[in-house]
Design a protein around this motif. Sequence first.
Motif, PDB file in Angstrom:
ATOM      1  N   LYS A  82      72.205  27.760 -79.078  1.00  0.00           N
ATOM      2  CA  LYS A  82      71.889  26.333 -79.146  1.00  0.00           C
ATOM      3  C   LYS A  82      70.589  26.048 -78.394  1.00  0.00           C
ATOM      4  O   LYS A  82      69.748  25.295 -78.853  1.00  0.00           O
ATOM      5  CB  LYS A  82      73.049  25.525 -78.553  1.00  0.00           C
ATOM      6  N   HIS A  83      70.451  26.654 -77.217  1.00  0.00           N
ATOM      7  CA  HIS A  83      69.226  26.507 -76.426  1.00  0.00           C
ATOM      8  C   HIS A  83      68.961  27.812 -75.695  1.00  0.00           C
ATOM      9  O   HIS A  83      69.878  28.405 -75.124  1.00  0.00           O
ATOM     10  CB  HIS A  83      69.375  25.368 -75.407  1.00  0.00           C
ATOM     11  N   HIS A  84      67.703  28.235 -75.688  1.00  0.00           N
ATOM     12  CA  HIS A  84      67.297  29.431 -74.951  1.00  0.00           C
ATOM     13  C   HIS A  84      65.842  29.267 -74.554  1.00  0.00           C
ATOM     14  O   HIS A  84      64.976  29.078 -75.399  1.00  0.00           O
ATOM     15  CB  HIS A  84      67.450  30.675 -75.831  1.00  0.00           C
ATOM     16  N   HIS A  85      65.594  29.299 -73.272  1.00  0.00           N
ATOM     17  CA  HIS A  85      64.226  29.283 -72.762  1.00  0.00           C
ATOM     18  C   HIS A  85      64.142  30.340 -71.681  1.00  0.00           C
ATOM     19  O   HIS A  85      65.050  30.473 -70.854  1.00  0.00           O
ATOM     20  CB  HIS A  85      63.853  27.916 -72.179  1.00  0.00           C
ATOM     21  N   ALA A  86      63.070  31.102 -71.691  1.00  0.00           N
ATOM     22  CA  ALA A  86      62.919  32.163 -70.702  1.00  0.00           C
ATOM     23  C   ALA A  86      61.467  32.263 -70.255  1.00  0.00           C
ATOM     24  O   ALA A  86      60.553  31.823 -70.950  1.00  0.00           O
ATOM     25  CB  ALA A  86      63.377  33.499 -71.285  1.00  0.00           C
ATOM     26  N   SER A  87      61.294  32.855 -69.089  1.00  0.00           N
ATOM     27  CA  SER A  87      59.954  33.177 -68.621  1.00  0.00           C
ATOM     28  C   SER A  87      60.001  34.519 -67.923  1.00  0.00           C
ATOM     29  O   SER A  87      61.029  34.931 -67.384  1.00  0.00           O
ATOM     30  CB  SER A  87      59.413  32.097 -67.677  1.00  0.00           C
TER      31      SER A  87
END
Length: 132
Positions: A82-87
């Motif tokens: 549904k949501h995925h953010h990475a750094s």
Amino acid sequence: MAHIRKEFLIDNAPESVWEALRDVGAVHERLAPGFVTDTRMEADVRIVTFANGAVVHELVVDIDDEARRVAYAVVGGSMAPKHHHASMQVLAETGGRSRFVWTTDVTPDELAGPIGEMVEQGSLVMQEALNA
């Protein structure tokens, strides 16, 4: 929202590690060979194929040369949450070493386990590749 954070040391200069990380279209060659089997770019979307057959489409949000940080978000593919953010960020350590910091936020929370396992496996491969 689940939060996954992985840090590890690399016996290589931050400039060298950053050069590999910022090459976002060559993950399969420079950053995680074997764990990632193919990477290709379509404009600002990176299509990543993993050794387990999973394919994800990642929007490359930012490549920050000053902070040595790449940010991306999964926007499609066989594992799209549904949501995925990475750094991923490279920090200078003493003795010419580097600290690699990988941070991921994901929903639903149930994906924290499987994605955490992939982060763990990927980190081991990256550490080996970047130590070279």
